[in-house]
Scaffold this motif. Structure first.
Motif, PDB file in Angstrom:
ATOM      1  N   GLN A  36       0.824  -1.200   0.000  1.00  0.00           N
ATOM      2  CA  GLN A  36       0.000   0.000   0.000  1.00  0.00           C
ATOM      3  C   GLN A  36       0.864   1.259   0.000  1.00  0.00           C
TER       4      GLN A  36
ATOM      5  N   ARG B 145       2.140   1.932  -3.377  1.00  0.00           N
ATOM      6  CA  ARG B 145       1.150   2.609  -4.220  1.00  0.00           C
ATOM      7  C   ARG B 145       1.110   4.101  -3.906  1.00  0.00           C
TER       8      ARG B 145
ATOM      9  N   PRO C  52      -9.112   0.904  -0.793  1.00  0.00           N
ATOM     10  CA  PRO C  52      -8.185   0.872   0.358  1.00  0.00           C
ATOM     11  C   PRO C  52      -8.831   1.242   1.685  1.00  0.00           C
TER      12      PRO C  52
ATOM     13  N   GLN D  35      -3.283   8.979   3.276  1.00  0.00           N
ATOM     14  CA  GLN D  35      -3.496   7.537   3.284  1.00  0.00           C
ATOM     15  C   GLN D  35      -2.454   6.896   4.192  1.00  0.00           C
TER      16      GLN D  35
ATOM     17  N   GLY E 170      -6.455   1.006   8.475  1.00  0.00           N
ATOM     18  CA  GLY E 170      -6.184   1.898   7.362  1.00  0.00           C
ATOM     19  C   GLY E 170      -6.942   3.196   7.505  1.00  0.00           C
TER      20      GLY E 170
END
Length: 317
Positions: A34, A37, A102, A173, A228
Motif C-alpha cells: 500500500q 502505491r 483501500p 493515506q 487503514g
C-alpha cells in the motif's frame, strides 16, 4: 491481585510474541504494498523519487506497535475475549474488502458484515456484542494513530470542484500493522487453585461461554490486526484535517462501544450495533468530507507570487 503494571507487562510480552507470528509479516507485506502505491502517486505528481517505501513501512510499524499497546490494555481492562468473536474471519474479510477500495481495510465493515450475516443466516457463530466492542476499541486506537501520524506522508493532488475551478489538496493515506493481545477463555479454575483476582466490575462485556463467570480462566493470546486511514485535506492543512478526523472517529468508537455494552445487556440493541458499525463509519466519513468540501479551499492560486504546494524530500527546494 490485578494491577495496571502487571497488565502492561503481560501485554508487552504478548505483543513481542505477536511479532514472531507469520501473519504479522504477511500484514507487513500488504502494508508495504500500500505504501508502494502511495509512493507511486507522489512520484507521478512530483516526477521524482517520492516516498521511501521501507522507511514509511517501518514508521507505520512503530506507530502500530504503540497503538497495539493502547488497544491491548483496553481489551484486557474491559475483558473482551476471542471466544465467539470469529477473529479469524475479521482480518481476511478486511483484506478482501481492501481490494475493492483501500479505505475498506477497516474492521467496521468486516465486523459489521459478519454480525449481519450471523443475524440473517446464523453463520458465522459469533458473539456480536464482543465483536462490536472489539471493533470499537480498534477504532479508538485508529483515532489515536490518526491524531499523531495521520498527516505524515501526505500526497499533494489537484481536485476539480467545478467545471472551471481546480484547487490544490493533499490526500492522506495511512496503513498500520497492529500486533495486539486479546483474552481467551480456556476453562474453569480448578478447585483450590488461585489466579489473578480481577475487579468486581470486570468484565464489562462478559463472554458467552458456559460456566460460572466468576470462575473462568483467561489467557492472553497474541494476534495481528491491520488498520487503514484515507482522507483528503482541501480546506485545512493535513495536520488539522487529521485532528478533526481523529475527533470524529473517537465519537464513533465511543458510540459503538456503548451500543455493544447495551447489546450485551439487551438483545434489542444487537441489530442496532451491527448496523451502526458500517453505516456509522460511513456517516463519519461523509460528515468529514462534507465539512472539508463545504469550507473555503485553502490551496488556491494567489494574486502575488507562486504558491508551493509541496517539494521533493531532500531536494534543493
Amino acid at each position: 491481585m490485578f494491577s495496571f503494571t502487571w497488565a502492561l507487562h503481560q501485554v508487552f510480552l504478548g505483543m513481542l510474541a505477536a511479532l514472531t507470528h507469520p501473519v504479522f509479516w504477511i500484514v507487513m507485506a500488504l502494508v508495504a504494498l500500500q505504501y508502494g502505491r502511495v509512493a507511486e502517486l507522489r512520484r507521478n505528481f512530483l516526477g521524482a523519487a517520492g516516498n521511501k517505501v521501507l522507511s514509511d513501512t517501518a514508521l507505520a510499524a512503530a506507530y502500530g506497535f504503540a497503538g497495539g499497546i493502547v488497544g491491548s490494555l483496553l481489551i484486557v481492562l474491559t475483558g473482551l475475549t476471542l471466544n465467539g468473536t470469529a477473529f479469524q474471519y475479521l482480518l481476511p474479510l478486511a483484506i478482501v474488502l481492501m481490494l475493492i477500495h483501500p479505505r475498506f481495510l477497516c474492521f467496521s465493515y468486516s465486523g459489521g458484515l459478519l454480525a449481519l450475516a450471523n443475524l440473517l443466516f446464523g453463520f458465522p457463530a459469533i458473539d456480536i456484542p464482543q465483536v462490536m466492542a472489539l471493533v470499537a476499541i480498534l477504532h479508538f486506537v485508529e483515532a489515536v494513530l490518526i491524531l499523531f501520524s495521520g498527516h505524515i506522508g501526505a500526497v499533494p493532488a489537484y481536485v476539480r470542484l467545478t467545471r472551471d475551478r481546480i484547487v490544490g489538496a493533499f490526500t492522506l493515506q495511512k496503513f498500520w500493522p497492529i500486533p495486539i493481545v486479546a483474552l481467551l477463555v480456556v476453562g474453569a479454575l480448578p478447585q483450590g487453585a488461585e489466579g489473578v483476582q480481577m475487579p468486581g466490575w470486570w468484565p464489562l462485556i462478559p463472554a458467552s461461554v458456559p460456566g460460572n463467570p466468576d470462575n473462568l480462566v483467561y489467557i492472553m493470546l497474541p494476534v495481528v490486526a491491520a488498520l487503514g486511514y484515507s482522507d483528503i485535506a482541501l480546506a485545512r492543512t493535513p495536520v488539522a484535517r487529521s485532528r478533526i478526523s481523529a475527533v470524529h472517529l473517537t465519537g464513533f468508537s465511543i458510540t459503538l462501544f456503548a451500543l455493544s455494552y447495551l447489546a450485551a445487556q439487551n438483545q434489542g440493541f444487537v441489530w442496532l450495533a451491527a448496523l451502526f458499525s458500517p453505516l456509522g463509519h460511513e456517516l463519519t466519513i461523509h460528515i468529514g468530507k462534507r465539512g472539508e468540501f463545504g469550507a473555503k479551499p485553502r490551496y488556491v492560486p494567489g494574486y502575488e507570487g507562486v504558491g508551493v504546494l509541496d517539494v521533493e524530500r531532500n531536494s534543493p527546494a
